[in-house]
Design an enzyme around this catalytic site. Sequence first.
Site, PDB file in Angstrom:
ATOM      1  N   THR A  52       0.975  -1.337  -0.082  1.00 43.86           N
ATOM      2  CA  THR A  52      -0.081   0.267  -0.087  1.00 43.86           C
ATOM      3  C   THR A  52       0.438   1.428   0.399  1.00 43.86           C
ATOM      4  O   THR A  52       0.773   2.041  -0.387  1.00 43.86           O
ATOM      5  CB  THR A  52      -0.926  -0.088   1.301  1.00 43.86           C
ATOM      6  OG1 THR A  52      -1.978  -1.014   1.542  1.00 43.86           O
ATOM      7  CG2 THR A  52      -1.806   1.304   1.437  1.00 43.86           C
ATOM      8  N   LYS A  80       6.572   9.787  20.986  1.00 47.55           N
ATOM      9  CA  LYS A  80       6.678  10.963  21.640  1.00 47.55           C
ATOM     10  C   LYS A  80       5.661  11.733  21.685  1.00 47.55           C
ATOM     11  O   LYS A  80       5.228  12.252  23.335  1.00 47.55           O
ATOM     12  CB  LYS A  80       7.416  12.225  21.310  1.00 47.55           C
ATOM     13  CG  LYS A  80       8.902  11.846  20.582  1.00 47.55           C
ATOM     14  CD  LYS A  80       9.589  13.787  19.994  1.00 47.55           C
ATOM     15  CE  LYS A  80      10.596  13.515  19.247  1.00 47.55           C
ATOM     16  NZ  LYS A  80      11.112  14.425  18.479  1.00 47.55           N
ATOM     17  N   ARG A 101      -2.188   5.094   7.099  1.00 48.58           N
ATOM     18  CA  ARG A 101      -2.494   3.727   8.026  1.00 48.58           C
ATOM     19  C   ARG A 101      -1.969   4.038   9.548  1.00 48.58           C
ATOM     20  O   ARG A 101      -1.046   4.231   9.554  1.00 48.58           O
ATOM     21  CB  ARG A 101      -1.468   2.964   7.206  1.00 48.58           C
ATOM     22  CG  ARG A 101      -1.768   1.525   8.081  1.00 48.58           C
ATOM     23  CD  ARG A 101      -1.130   0.703   7.767  1.00 48.58           C
ATOM     24  NE  ARG A 101      -2.072  -0.131   6.213  1.00 48.58           N
ATOM     25  CZ  ARG A 101      -1.689  -1.255   5.353  1.00 48.58           C
ATOM     26  NH1 ARG A 101      -0.188  -2.425   5.406  1.00 48.58           N
ATOM     27  NH2 ARG A 101      -2.860  -1.181   3.877  1.00 48.58           N
ATOM     28  N   HIS A 129     -10.623  -0.107   4.023  1.00 50.73           N
ATOM     29  CA  HIS A 129      -9.069  -0.118   3.179  1.00 50.73           C
ATOM     30  C   HIS A 129      -9.876   0.065   1.870  1.00 50.73           C
ATOM     31  O   HIS A 129      -9.533  -0.347   0.922  1.00 50.73           O
ATOM     32  CB  HIS A 129      -8.285  -1.606   3.553  1.00 50.73           C
ATOM     33  CG  HIS A 129      -7.009  -1.219   3.680  1.00 50.73           C
ATOM     34  ND1 HIS A 129      -6.603  -0.732   2.484  1.00 50.73           N
ATOM     35  CD2 HIS A 129      -5.873  -2.433   2.704  1.00 50.73           C
ATOM     36  CE1 HIS A 129      -5.582  -0.055   1.690  1.00 50.73           C
ATOM     37  NE2 HIS A 129      -4.836  -1.508   2.406  1.00 50.73           N
TER      38      HIS A 129
HETATM   39  C1  NCD Z   1      -4.005  -5.925   3.411  1.00 49.56           C
HETATM   40  C2  NCD Z   1      -4.197  -4.515   4.993  1.00 49.56           C
HETATM   41  O1  NCD Z   1      -3.141  -4.173   5.057  1.00 49.56           O
HETATM   42  O2  NCD Z   1      -5.395  -4.696   5.583  1.00 49.56           O
HETATM   43  N1  NCD Z   1      -2.876  -5.288   2.438  1.00 49.56           N
HETATM   44  C3  NCD Z   1      -2.985  -4.716   2.187  1.00 49.56           C
HETATM   45  O3  NCD Z   1      -2.747  -3.672   2.365  1.00 49.56           O
HETATM   46  N2  NCD Z   1      -2.508  -5.261   0.505  1.00 49.56           N
HETATM   47  C4  NCD Z   1      -3.910  -7.356   3.884  1.00 49.56           C
HETATM   48  C5  NCD Z   1      -3.699  -7.853   5.231  1.00 49.56           C
HETATM   49  O4  NCD Z   1      -2.386  -7.227   5.387  1.00 49.56           O
HETATM   50  O5  NCD Z   1      -3.829  -8.737   5.471  1.00 49.56           O
END
Ligand code: NCD
Length: 307
Positions: A52, A80, A101, A129
Amino acid sequence: MRHLLNPLDFSVEEIDQLLNLATDIEHNPKKYAHVCDGKKIATLFYEPSTRTRLSFEAAMLNLGGSVLGFSSASSSSAAKGESVADTIRMVSCYADICAMRHPKEGAPLVASMHSSIPVINAGDGGHQHPSQTLTDLMTIHSLLGRLSGMTVGLCGDLKFGRTVHSLISALVRYPDVKFVLISPPELRIPEYIREDVLRANNIEFKEVGNLDEAMPELDILYMTRVQKERFFNEDDYIRLKDCYILNKEKMKLAKEKMFVLHPLPRVNEISVEVDDDPRAAYFRQVQYGVYVRMALIMTLLEVEKPC
Ligand code: NCD
């Protein structure tokens, strides 16, 4: 100013436009090589990521822009004690758009409330996501030529798998999409997806435990990893981690035109022997992720499509 926090932040028409743009990018990448010259994306990753984060960065670089950011909470001021609200105020001074994220559900939403640049939710805890969903939609559309009239099996950790929650939420808006939800009882989809998304929209679905029995009716099989980092108890993880393993034998039960997707990373749930099967589409999915994120960045930055 727009953000992408949830797959429903875009209407079906807007998603169509975005996927059309992504397809044009796929076929004419040179045309887009400078549309974001001088723009910057900040990737704020408080949780591990390979695809990602790198695909957002590759997407911006492909558009002529540049990237900055961090790839772990420990290397940011979060260590921190800085709040997400303060971090985003500061990042708004450095970049034109950001992808975040975070292990806490809702963190990108909080960021968007304090941001003066578009915020993309690149995964918030076990919640959503949406940019992965756009990738999944582009992949399915490219493979089947449609996003309607299909049976989609989702298999594995449906409880904590945020890609599953976002994909179901997005697909219920297309006609005649049925779901087979394949998981052990402990990892069934959360109540809010079952009630507020599936039942509320009168969607045909069933929850089953057996992958073999489900295989023959599927047009798409979306495999997922058991999300180790979201378990409270290591014993439960160990007990459940290998609950499904897709192998050549199981693929024999599937339609000739059933495609296998996986958001990746894979652990054990798809045996490497399946990789050579023409129906294994998970690495093609990664490539679509870059085109879709290029289209997403352009859309949120309101960059004109070049002629
Ligand atoms: C996924 C996530 O981060 O949710 N990965 C991703 O972004 N391609 C799936 C996972 O981590 O299993």
